[in-house]
Every structure is written in structure tokens, then in C-alpha cells.
Scaffold this active site. Structure first.
Site, short mmCIF file in Angstrom:
data_model
loop_
_atom_site.label_atom_id
_atom_site.label_comp_id
_atom_site.label_asym_id
_atom_site.label_seq_id
_atom_site.Cartn_x
_atom_site.Cartn_y
_atom_site.Cartn_z
CB SER A 124 45.63 43.49 42.02
OG SER A 124 44.91 43.35 43.23
N GLY A 134 46.89 47.47 42.79
CA GLY A 134 47.08 48.42 43.87
C GLY A 134 46.20 49.65 43.79
CG ASN A 187 44.03 47.73 46.59
OD1 ASN A 187 44.57 46.77 47.11
ND2 ASN A 187 43.94 47.85 45.27
CG ASP A 212 48.21 36.90 47.27
OD1 ASP A 212 47.24 36.14 47.13
OD2 ASP A 212 48.47 37.81 46.47
CG HIS A 254 46.07 39.12 44.19
ND1 HIS A 254 46.95 39.39 45.23
CD2 HIS A 254 45.58 40.33 43.79
CE1 HIS A 254 46.99 40.69 45.45
NE2 HIS A 254 46.17 41.29 44.59
#
Length: 205
Positions: free
Chosen positions: A33, A70, A99, A180, A183
Site C-alpha cells: 500500500s 495489503g 504487512n 491511520d 500511510h
């Protein structure tokens, strides 16, 4: 005589076109991502930013974004054959592992996946660059350090360039990180492009 000269000129022009096309370099970004542009449009990603820049400054380099939000190293390994077959790149920038780390995957498995990705690409004559990846310190100092060192060791063992983690400085600026806390924002994308550009140009040589 005129027809001969005309045919000769056309032949030489065709050769120049063929040489120009054959000189083009394809660079694929295989990431998660952070490169896919989570929460952003594709036009806003750092990959698209570099593509726009290079259209004029380095028109011989074609950068392709094969990143998926992801994505894990296992997913990247599973997709790799299709990516190589479709794009036939000269160079591959691997930006995977984040991840895996955030989900606490076994580091030996992550290491094996990365090495297999590199090996498969190199077997097809693809030049590889590996992004350093880090996890937040709240995952434990010991794990964070082991995770960081794993990328250094893989790069050394596989004899590939280790490219510094582009999020290290971005993550400390609230304006450059989405709500978040993970990102990068749209405003951060040109900064990431600035940081990665010299490394990726070197990789694409």
C-alpha cells in the site's frame, strides 16, 4: 539514384527507431500500500509522480506500478511470475515486508519469500533493488531490530542494492501521514519521489 537515397534514408531511420525502442528500460515496482497509494488515486502515487517526471527527463525509462495494498512477501512471490511475464522488466524494485512485520509473521518465512523473489527475478536477467522496511518500535525493540537487519542480510546474501526506507522521515511529519498513522498522504508523494529517484535511476541503468 534518388530512389536509392530515399530507401537508404528510410532504412537508417528505421534502424534508429529500432535502437531507440530496444534501448528503453522497464522498471517494475512490486510493493504494498505504501507504493500502491492507499487512500489516493493512482495519479497521486509517488510512482505516477516519477513517471510524469521521467516522460521528459528520462523518456527511455518506463516505470510500472505492480503494487497492491495489503500485499505480503508471500503474495508478491505468488504474483511474481505473472508480473515478469506480462511486463518483462529490466529492473525490479521490491517494496514488500511491511504487512508481514505488522502481522507478526515468522521472519524466517519472510526472509525465504524475499530471497525467492530476488532469485526468480535474477534468473530472468532482471536487476533487483530491495527496499529497507521497518516496523514501529511499539512492536518491541528486539523484533524491530531483527526485522530491520533481515533486509540488510538478504540484500548482502543476494548481492542486490538495499535502498533506504523512504517512510523513515515521512512518518515523523504529521502532514505527510494519513489519519491511520501509517500511510503517506498525497502531499508526501512528491517527497517520496524526490527521495527514491536517484536510487531508482541507478537501478534502471
Amino acid at each position: 539514384m534518388k530512389n536509392f537515397l530515399l530507401k537508404t534514408c528510410l532504412f537508417l531511420a528505421l534502424l534508429l527507431v529500432i535502437r531507440s525502442v530496444s534501448a528503453n528500460v522497464s522498471l517494475v515496482v512490486l510493493g504494498d500500500s505504501l507504493s500502491a497509494g492507499y487512500g489516493l488515486s493512482q495519479e497521486q502515487t509517488w510512482v505516477a509522480e516519477l513517471d510524469r517526471r521521467w516522460e521528459s527527463s528520462h523518456p527511455d525509462i518506463n516505470i510500472i506500478n505492480a503494487s497492491i495494498s495489503g500485499e505480503t512477501t508471500r503474495g508478491g512471490l505468488r504474483r511474481l511470475e505473472g508480473v515478469l511475464e506480462r511486463h518483462k522488466p529490466d529492473a525490479l524494485f521490491i517494496e514488500l515486508g511491511g504487512n508481514d512485520g505488522l502481522r507478526g509473521f515468522d521472519l524466517n518465512t519472510v526472509r525465504s519469500n524475499l530471497k525467492q523473489i530476488i532469485d526468480q527475478a535474477q534468473q530472468q536477467g532482471v536487476k533487483v533493488g530491495l527496499s529497507q522496511v521497518m516496523v514501529p518500535p511499539n512492536y518491541g525493540q528486539r523484533f524491530a531490530e531483527q526485522f530491520r537487519k533481515m533486509f540488510e542480510e538478504v540484500a548482502k546474501e543476494e548481492n542486490v542494492t538495499l535502498i533506504p526506507f523512504f517512510m523513515e522521515e515521512i512518518a515523523t511529519n504529521a502532514d505527510y501521514v494519513q489519519d491511520d498513522g501509517i500511510h503517506p498522504t498525497a502531499e508526501a508523494q512528491p517527497k517520496i519521489a524526490d527521495f527514491l529517484e536517484p536510487y531508482l535511476l541507478e537501478l534502471a541503468k
